[in-house]
Design an enzyme around this catalytic site. Sequence first.
Site, short mmCIF file in Angstrom:
data_model
loop_
_atom_site.label_atom_id
_atom_site.label_comp_id
_atom_site.label_asym_id
_atom_site.label_seq_id
_atom_site.Cartn_x
_atom_site.Cartn_y
_atom_site.Cartn_z
CG HIS A 1 39.86 48.19 40.52
ND1 HIS A 1 40.89 49.31 40.32
CD2 HIS A 1 38.98 48.44 39.89
CE1 HIS A 1 40.45 50.02 39.86
NE2 HIS A 1 39.08 49.73 39.41
CG HIS B 1 34.14 50.77 40.89
ND1 HIS B 1 34.64 52.27 41.13
CD2 HIS B 1 35.16 50.32 39.99
CE1 HIS B 1 35.82 52.47 40.30
NE2 HIS B 1 36.01 51.49 39.84
CD GLN C 1 34.07 57.53 37.82
OE1 GLN C 1 33.67 56.64 38.33
NE2 GLN C 1 34.69 57.65 36.90
CG HIS D 1 40.27 54.27 38.37
ND1 HIS D 1 40.18 53.96 39.73
CD2 HIS D 1 39.52 53.40 37.85
CE1 HIS D 1 39.25 53.27 40.07
NE2 HIS D 1 38.63 52.80 39.02
CD GLU E 1 39.37 52.47 33.00
OE1 GLU E 1 39.16 52.98 34.08
OE2 GLU E 1 38.43 51.34 32.80
CG ASP F 1 36.58 48.03 36.99
OD1 ASP F 1 36.69 48.76 37.91
OD2 ASP F 1 37.19 48.43 35.71
FE FE2 Z 1 37.93 50.81 38.27
#
Ligand code: FE2
Length: 424
Positions: free
Chosen positions: A57, A59, A152, A210, A213, A309
């Site tokens: 995971h 970005h 996102q 996701h 979270e 992440d």
């Molecule tokens: Fe993430």
Amino acid sequence: MLDLLLRNCTLPDGRSGMDLGVEEGRIAALQPRLQAQAAQEIDCAGQLLSPPFVDAHFHMDSTLSYGQPRVNQSGTLLEGIALWGELKPTLTQDALIERALAYCDWAVAKGLLAIRSHVDVCDDRLLAVEALLQVREQVRPYLDLQLVAFPQDGLLRSANALRNLQRALDLGVDVVGGIPHFERTAEQGAESVRLLCELAAARGLRVDLHCDESDDPLSRHIETLAFHTQRLGLHGRVVGSHLTSLHSMDNYYASKLMPLMAESGVAAIANPLINITLQGRHDTYPKRRGMTRVPELLAAGVPVAFGQDCVMDPWYAGGSGDMLEVAHMGLHVAQMTGQAAMRQCFDAVTTTPARLLGLEDYGLDVGCRADLVLLQAGDPVEAIRLRATRLLVIRGGKIVAATPAANARLYLPGRPAAVDWRRT
Ligand code: FE2
């Protein structure tokens, strides 16, 4: 005649004195005292030889952008998303590619040879998608980059997100992403999960959302994700990333949920460094840790991988592509201090994410691709304790990175000259 022969290795399963032979980029032999000749022979001196690290995971579109256009003051996930929203209109393809390639260099140096990166699809230009598709091809000789189409700003909350997500998949993005807890209502979140799972089923793709979270114990989209996984027969192809609300959920509900996840074949990805820093920000004291229930998920039969992440982006100022740092934090936050539990933390950054990403030919079996990392440690627990030096990183039988052993000299009267941190 072998291309490469690594002598006297210790393996993660505890076997020692092993010799590994490589031919045409693949593991051709693995046994003690191998009788063979090789073009290149290396004495590994009993150090730990592992398959490479895998980050489940990440970005890569936001990495190394820390401070642009400003720093996250509250330290929260929501300010991070807002900050990324400020940065997005100013992004250029060149800058995205440059940052991503720089990070991939860091990753290779740390023995991290496979990364699943989410890529934001909420920009109508799909600038980041095109940039990372280009990066995926450019790094392919030395790093497996798997991309997730990630809305996102919310699949339903953001105007063109669904259409853009489909465009990204058409362009060759590998995995279906989502963010149900960021939709406007719980119902819209559930609807986004349904839509995304159906889209993945129709296209034969994997799903990585996701999911939940949040510190809100009533954020329960993972239940919906498990339901649709079961309904659509997506077993083994779906993961819930983060699942931090599970940390705060009622114990009775959690005891029902985790077996449902196991039954539907949904896996979990925790992101220890990020979960411990972003979650719990609305608490005074006691302050929640905010990482999902890792040992309990494992005990219920749910595979759990650890992800990095973020590295130096709107959400997190730290990180270096070091999956042993990630495992180290995961071990501490989850209190996984037993011998078997510490080994599970090593698996969570190697074999488990390799399985979740569907990496072919990963591992130490004969016939696997000769992707390897030689660590200055005697076993996986010591590797985590020392965040061990990556002495050699090998891709397809070729050395792609090397770091000198971490040694210190002492200048103390009556003491030996060198320090050795190894204890195995
Ligand atoms: Fe993430």
